[in-house]
Write an enzyme that holds these catalytic residues in place. Structure first.
Site, short mmCIF file in Angstrom:
data_model
loop_
_atom_site.label_atom_id
_atom_site.label_comp_id
_atom_site.label_asym_id
_atom_site.label_seq_id
_atom_site.Cartn_x
_atom_site.Cartn_y
_atom_site.Cartn_z
N LYS A 35 63.76 82.42 16.55
CA LYS A 35 63.07 83.52 16.05
C LYS A 35 63.53 84.79 16.57
CE LYS A 35 60.87 83.07 20.77
NZ LYS A 35 59.82 82.53 21.63
N TYR A 244 73.67 114.26 30.58
CA TYR A 244 72.24 114.87 30.76
C TYR A 244 71.76 114.98 32.20
CZ TYR A 244 71.46 114.66 25.44
OH TYR A 244 71.49 114.99 24.30
C1 LIG Z 1 60.34 81.42 22.59
C2 LIG Z 1 59.54 80.04 22.67
C3 LIG Z 1 60.48 79.07 22.79
C4 LIG Z 1 61.89 79.25 23.32
O1 LIG Z 1 61.92 79.53 24.51
P1 LIG Z 1 63.09 79.84 25.66
O2 LIG Z 1 62.58 80.32 26.97
O3 LIG Z 1 63.80 81.02 24.95
O4 LIG Z 1 63.82 78.58 25.57
C5 LIG Z 1 59.77 77.93 22.91
N1 LIG Z 1 58.51 77.79 22.23
C6 LIG Z 1 57.57 78.77 22.02
C7 LIG Z 1 56.41 78.47 21.77
C8 LIG Z 1 58.28 79.90 22.24
O5 LIG Z 1 57.40 81.21 21.87
#
Ligand SMILES: *Cc1c(COP(=O)(O)O)cnc(C)c1O
Length: 349
Positions: A35, A244
């Protein structure tokens, strides 16, 4: 080249996937979570590298991300959508053979009416209280939903990165209570859940961050190198400020390098006066504020002025940088800037 380079080691991502696949109990399938553009590293290239390594099942957050992955992989691999079947996504889900993880009775109704016979899974809420059907809701609709033939029942752990957290066992018990005897394949563990051990693995694990070199998978191979070019250097006298708000003032005569990346490239302002850059294995402190497009580092101790300093690399992974910024590796990864010139390493090249 004058821009910052981000080097992404696809071989390391593939090796991390294989290692997490071996860490999953025998007979358990290992998927890959890609994702948010594969945690900022490029969903297309990452998906293709993982498919070559043997991954057959992918998870993304939204249908649009699924479309990118389907285009990259072609037909065959299963692409699961964690946000489920949202209004307006029906054509994409149908045409591109995406598999939504249905999160609510509304989504179940939408899916079974709009795409009868089309693959789906179900996400259950076991205590994270973010996505998925609650126990009562599930009890009411389970016979009807199970009759429609889901491919997967899944839930997500809220505290898996803390092995001693009592919510882990509590969620595990609820997941068993909601799914035992269903006969449907089950998935519960992301990276942290894999490390909790085989009781958490069920039929399919779903690692994300561990593939990309992040905690809690400490054994991960590093994946990213981020090299920032030095645009200019100058000598400043003791008592002179840099950047800054005069947030850093030289205590002694110093050589300051100005480098081409800033908070618009995902280097958070909380790295001001906190991060370390590296000339090979020599640390150079980031001094002063992080600006939009520039940062400054103290290189007084170097004998030669290098062309680049690394802010991610063998001496400093995404979690080390996250610690300096007061955030987590996931946020460092997903903020990696669009202006970086990206180079993918694959095939031992
Ligand atoms: C993001 C996510 C994962 C992966 O999690 P990690 O901690 O990056 O391994 C798996 N299942 C769901 C539902 C997620 O939202």
């Amino acid at each position: 080249m004058s821009t910052a380079h981000l080097t992404i080691d696809l071989d390391a991502i593939a090796a991390n996937w294989r290692a997490l696949d071996r860490a999953s109990a025998s007979g358990v399938q290992t998927a890959a979570v890609i994702k948010a553009d594969a945690y900022g590293l490029g969903a297309k290239r990452v998906a293709q590298a993982l498919a070559r390594a043997g991954a057959r099942r992918f998870f993304v957050a939204a249908a649009e991300e699924g479309a990118v992955v389907r285009q990259a992989l072609g037909p065959g691999p299963q692409i699961n959508i964690l946000s489920g079947h949202m209004a307006g996504d029906t054509d994409m889900i149908g045409d591109l053979d995406l598999t939504p993880m249905l999160n609510s009775l509304d989504q179940v109704t939408r899916h079974l009416e709009a795409l009868p016979g089309h693959a789906f899974g179900v996400q259950l809420n076991t205590g994270m209280n973010r996505l998925g059907m609650d126990e009562m809701e599930w009890e009411a609709v389970a016979p009807y939903v199970l009759d429609a033939g889901p491919e997967l029942l899944m839930s997500h752990l809220a505290c898996a990165d803390d092995p001693d957290h009592p919510l882990n066992e509590h969620q595990l018990a609820r997941f068993h209570a909601m799914t035992d005897g269903s006969g449907v394949p089950r998935s519960f563990a992301a990276t942290g859940g894999i490390l909790l051990g085989p009781r958490y693995h069920f039929d399919l694990t779903r690692p994300g961050v561990g593939l990309y070199g992040g905690r809690p998978y400490e054994a991960a191979l590093p994946v990213t190198t981020l090299s920032l070019p030095i645009i200019q250097t100058r000598e400043v006298a003791a008592g002179e400020p840099v950047g800054y708000s005069c947030a850093w003032v030289a205590e002694r005569p110093s050589v300051i390098a100005t480098l081409a990346a800033g908070y618009a490239d995902g280097l958070m302002r909380t790295l001001s006066n906190a991060a370390i850059l590296w000339d090979g294995s020599t640390p150079c402190p980031l001094v002063g504020r992080v600006s939009m497009d520039l940062i400054t580092a103290d290189i007084s101790h170097l004998t030669e002025i290098p062309r680049y300093l690394d802010i991610l690399g063998p001496h400093q992974g995404v979690d080390d940088l996250a610690d300096s910024a007061g955030t987590i590796g996931y946020e460092i990864l997903t903020h990696l800037g669009a202006r970086y010139s990206r180079r993918y390493v694959e095939g031992g090249a």
